[in-house]
Design a protein around this motif. Structure first.
Motif, PDB file in Angstrom:
ATOM      1  N   LYS A   1      12.452  55.217 105.566  1.00 23.05           N
ATOM      2  CA  LYS A   1      11.883  56.463 105.057  1.00 23.05           C
ATOM      3  C   LYS A   1      12.739  57.081 103.959  1.00 23.05           C
ATOM      4  N   GLU A   2      14.042  57.121 104.168  1.00 19.80           N
ATOM      5  CA  GLU A   2      14.935  57.854 103.262  1.00 19.80           C
ATOM      6  C   GLU A   2      15.575  56.967 102.190  1.00 19.80           C
ATOM      7  N   TYR A   3      15.579  55.655 102.432  1.00 21.24           N
ATOM      8  CA  TYR A   3      16.172  54.731 101.465  1.00 21.24           C
ATOM      9  C   TYR A   3      15.212  53.570 101.235  1.00 21.24           C
ATOM     10  N   PRO A   4      14.052  53.836 100.651  1.00 19.62           N
ATOM     11  CA  PRO A   4      13.001  52.810 100.533  1.00 19.62           C
ATOM     12  C   PRO A   4      13.410  51.590  99.712  1.00 19.62           C
ATOM     13  N   LEU A   5      14.206  51.772  98.689  1.00 18.04           N
ATOM     14  CA  LEU A   5      14.626  50.626  97.882  1.00 18.04           C
ATOM     15  C   LEU A   5      15.546  49.704  98.681  1.00 18.04           C
ATOM     16  N   LEU A   6      16.463  50.297  99.426  1.00 20.87           N
ATOM     17  CA  LEU A   6      17.327  49.510 100.297  1.00 20.87           C
ATOM     18  C   LEU A   6      16.491  48.784 101.357  1.00 20.87           C
ATOM     19  N   ALA A   7      15.551  49.495 101.936  1.00 23.42           N
ATOM     20  CA  ALA A   7      14.694  48.899 102.964  1.00 23.42           C
ATOM     21  C   ALA A   7      13.894  47.725 102.405  1.00 23.42           C
ATOM     22  N   ALA A   8      13.476  47.846 101.153  1.00 25.74           N
ATOM     23  CA  ALA A   8      12.701  46.765 100.532  1.00 25.74           C
ATOM     24  C   ALA A   8      13.543  45.504 100.381  1.00 25.74           C
ATOM     25  N   VAL A   9      14.799  45.679 100.017  1.00 26.23           N
ATOM     26  CA  VAL A   9      15.698  44.535  99.881  1.00 26.23           C
ATOM     27  C   VAL A   9      16.018  43.948 101.252  1.00 26.23           C
ATOM     28  N   ASN A  10      16.129  44.812 102.250  1.00 20.03           N
ATOM     29  CA  ASN A  10      16.555  44.411 103.582  1.00 20.03           C
ATOM     30  C   ASN A  10      15.440  43.797 104.433  1.00 20.03           C
TER      31      ASN A  10
ATOM     32  N   LYS B   1      44.244  76.492  89.373  1.00 15.15           N
ATOM     33  CA  LYS B   1      43.541  75.213  89.281  1.00 15.15           C
ATOM     34  C   LYS B   1      42.822  74.919  90.578  1.00 15.15           C
ATOM     35  N   GLU B   2      41.550  74.668  90.502  1.00 13.52           N
ATOM     36  CA  GLU B   2      40.751  74.363  91.669  1.00 13.52           C
ATOM     37  C   GLU B   2      40.727  72.845  91.916  1.00 13.52           C
ATOM     38  N   PHE B   3      40.524  72.481  93.172  1.00 14.41           N
ATOM     39  CA  PHE B   3      40.354  71.079  93.491  1.00 14.41           C
ATOM     40  C   PHE B   3      39.014  70.585  92.962  1.00 14.41           C
ATOM     41  N   GLU B   4      38.964  69.330  92.592  1.00 18.34           N
ATOM     42  CA  GLU B   4      37.711  68.733  92.150  1.00 18.34           C
ATOM     43  C   GLU B   4      36.910  68.225  93.340  1.00 18.34           C
ATOM     44  N   THR B   5      35.615  68.253  93.215  1.00 17.33           N
ATOM     45  CA  THR B   5      34.731  67.630  94.193  1.00 17.33           C
ATOM     46  C   THR B   5      34.144  66.380  93.551  1.00 17.33           C
ATOM     47  N   LEU B   6      34.434  65.239  94.141  1.00 17.83           N
ATOM     48  CA  LEU B   6      33.973  63.968  93.598  1.00 17.83           C
ATOM     49  C   LEU B   6      32.967  63.340  94.551  1.00 17.83           C
ATOM     50  N   MET B   7      31.907  62.805  93.998  1.00 23.62           N
ATOM     51  CA  MET B   7      30.907  62.098  94.797  1.00 23.62           C
ATOM     52  C   MET B   7      30.688  60.716  94.204  1.00 23.62           C
ATOM     53  N   LEU B   8      30.854  59.701  95.025  1.00 19.93           N
ATOM     54  CA  LEU B   8      30.666  58.324  94.596  1.00 19.93           C
ATOM     55  C   LEU B   8      29.503  57.742  95.390  1.00 19.93           C
ATOM     56  N   VAL B   9      28.540  57.166  94.687  1.00 15.16           N
ATOM     57  CA  VAL B   9      27.365  56.620  95.338  1.00 15.16           C
ATOM     58  C   VAL B   9      27.317  55.118  95.097  1.00 15.16           C
ATOM     59  N   GLY B  10      27.165  54.358  96.169  1.00 14.17           N
ATOM     60  CA  GLY B  10      27.123  52.910  96.041  1.00 14.17           C
ATOM     61  C   GLY B  10      25.892  52.337  96.711  1.00 14.17           C
ATOM     62  N   LYS B  11      25.631  51.077  96.445  1.00 10.09           N
ATOM     63  CA  LYS B  11      24.507  50.403  97.057  1.00 10.09           C
ATOM     64  C   LYS B  11      24.741  50.239  98.558  1.00 10.09           C
ATOM     65  N   GLY B  12      23.713  50.413  99.367  1.00 10.30           N
ATOM     66  CA  GLY B  12      23.828  50.193 100.796  1.00 10.30           C
ATOM     67  C   GLY B  12      24.191  48.757 101.103  1.00 10.30           C
ATOM     68  N   VAL B  13      24.805  48.515 102.229  1.00 16.24           N
ATOM     69  CA  VAL B  13      25.216  47.176 102.609  1.00 16.24           C
ATOM     70  C   VAL B  13      24.044  46.467 103.267  1.00 16.24           C
ATOM     71  N   THR B  14      23.623  45.375 102.703  1.00 20.58           N
ATOM     72  CA  THR B  14      22.519  44.617 103.255  1.00 20.58           C
ATOM     73  C   THR B  14      22.603  43.167 102.798  1.00 20.58           C
ATOM     74  N   LEU B  15      21.880  42.305 103.493  1.00 20.95           N
ATOM     75  CA  LEU B  15      21.775  40.918 103.042  1.00 20.95           C
ATOM     76  C   LEU B  15      20.683  40.822 101.999  1.00 20.95           C
ATOM     77  N   ASP B  16      21.044  40.452 100.802  1.00 20.18           N
ATOM     78  CA  ASP B  16      20.095  40.370  99.696  1.00 20.18           C
ATOM     79  C   ASP B  16      19.701  38.900  99.519  1.00 20.18           C
ATOM     80  N   THR B  17      18.447  38.593  99.806  1.00 21.83           N
ATOM     81  CA  THR B  17      17.998  37.196  99.717  1.00 21.83           C
ATOM     82  C   THR B  17      17.480  36.840  98.347  1.00 21.83           C
ATOM     83  N   GLY B  18      17.561  37.778  97.409  1.00 21.29           N
ATOM     84  CA  GLY B  18      17.112  37.481  96.054  1.00 21.29           C
ATOM     85  C   GLY B  18      15.612  37.591  95.924  1.00 21.29           C
TER      86      GLY B  18
END
Length: 280
Positions: free
Chosen positions: A223-232, A261-278
């Motif tokens: 529901k929330e990660y449809p592209l990941l679900a499609a690969v998975n 000086k304020e602290f920075e807020t950093l956000m890093l977004v990566g691909k979900g971990v899944t088996l990609d069969t191509g």
């Protein structure tokens, strides 16, 4: 498992220290060694060797037996040219990588790495250390077997441009991040199937300031990660291969030392971990 695989580091300005079983010199020119008083003992060694091997500064790794260092093992690794418009600092990375590979093949376990700086590349020493660590990496599946040792027990760094403790901390941090990345990315598909990756990450950050949250609900992922679900979807029928969403959250509760000086807020977004069969 990851941090246990980290190489021991020491800073040393003594090329004769018996703790090191080899000395590795990375440079664009053997003559540049002359600029550093602490290395004067190996200058005549390199000079004599250059007379019988004209390729010493042509992207080669040379093994030179010599009593100028306590281990009798000196490796000289040439970066090749560093002054043309297409040369960059990766020359140092590759040279150190090749040198450590040759040293490991020769049975070296605790070398001293010396990188001769060049004004065009002020970070050459750091990049060379990264290259050395590339060849020192022991794959996860090998470390998982009983009685398997690391390729290197330790690595000495001879500091020239930067002698601060921060330099060593930076190298250590980079090495640990590379170990984790390579363990996960290069691990075999069973030891590093998505649920195993989640377990690995949870164990890695246990007791640290990093909060780990793992989403394993496949309906929620759909529901929330449809592209990941499609690969998975082709692997979803096997529970051991089902996808995971891993959230890492680091919260710095320290007060800023500088009120301006304020602290920075950093956000890093990566691909979900899944088996990609191509496929398409």
């Amino acid at each position: 498992m990851a941090l246990k695989a980290a190489t021991k580091f020491v800073l040393s300005e003594n090329i004769a220290d018996s703790v090191f079983d080899a000395v590795i010199v990375v440079s664009h020119s053997w003559k540049a060694v002359e600029k550093h008083a602490g290395l004067k003992a190996i200058l005549p060694v390199l000079e004599n060797y250059s007379k019988i091997n004209s390729s010493i500064d042509k992207c080669t790794v040379s093994f030179i037996p010599t009593d100028a260092v306590s281990s009798n093992r000196l490796f000289y690794s040439s970066t090749g040219t560093v002054n043309t418009d297409f040369d960059d600092v990766r020359r140092y990375q590759k040279a150190a990588q090749n040198a450590v590979k040759a040293a490991v093949s020769a049975g070296v376990k605790f070398p001293l790495l010396i990188t001769i700086p060049y004004e065009r590349f002020p970070r050459a020493e750091l990049i060379a250390a990264v290259g050395a660590l590339h060849s020192a990496y022991t794959p996860y599946h090998i470390r998982s077997e009983d009685n398997q040792t690391l390729k290197l027990e330790g690595l000495g760094i001879y500091p020239i441009a930067d002698k601060s403790p921060r330099f060593l901390e930076l190298i250590q941090g980079i090495e640990r991040s590379f170990i984790v990345s390579r363990d996960i990315g290069d691990g075999d598909p069973q030891r590093m199937a998505p649920p195993k990756v989640a377990e690995y990450v949870q164990e890695l950050f246990k007791g640290s300031s990093v909060k780990v949250t793992v989403d394993s609900d496949q309906e929620k992922i759909k529901k929330e990660y449809p592209l990941l679900a499609a690969v998975n979807r082709s692997a979803n029928d096997v529970p051991e291969h089902q996808a995971r969403i891993i959230w890492l959250e680091y919260s710095n509760e320290e007060e800023s030392k500088n009120s301006q000086k304020e602290f920075e807020t950093l956000m890093l977004v990566g691909k979900g971990v899944t088996l990609d069969t191509g496929g398409r």
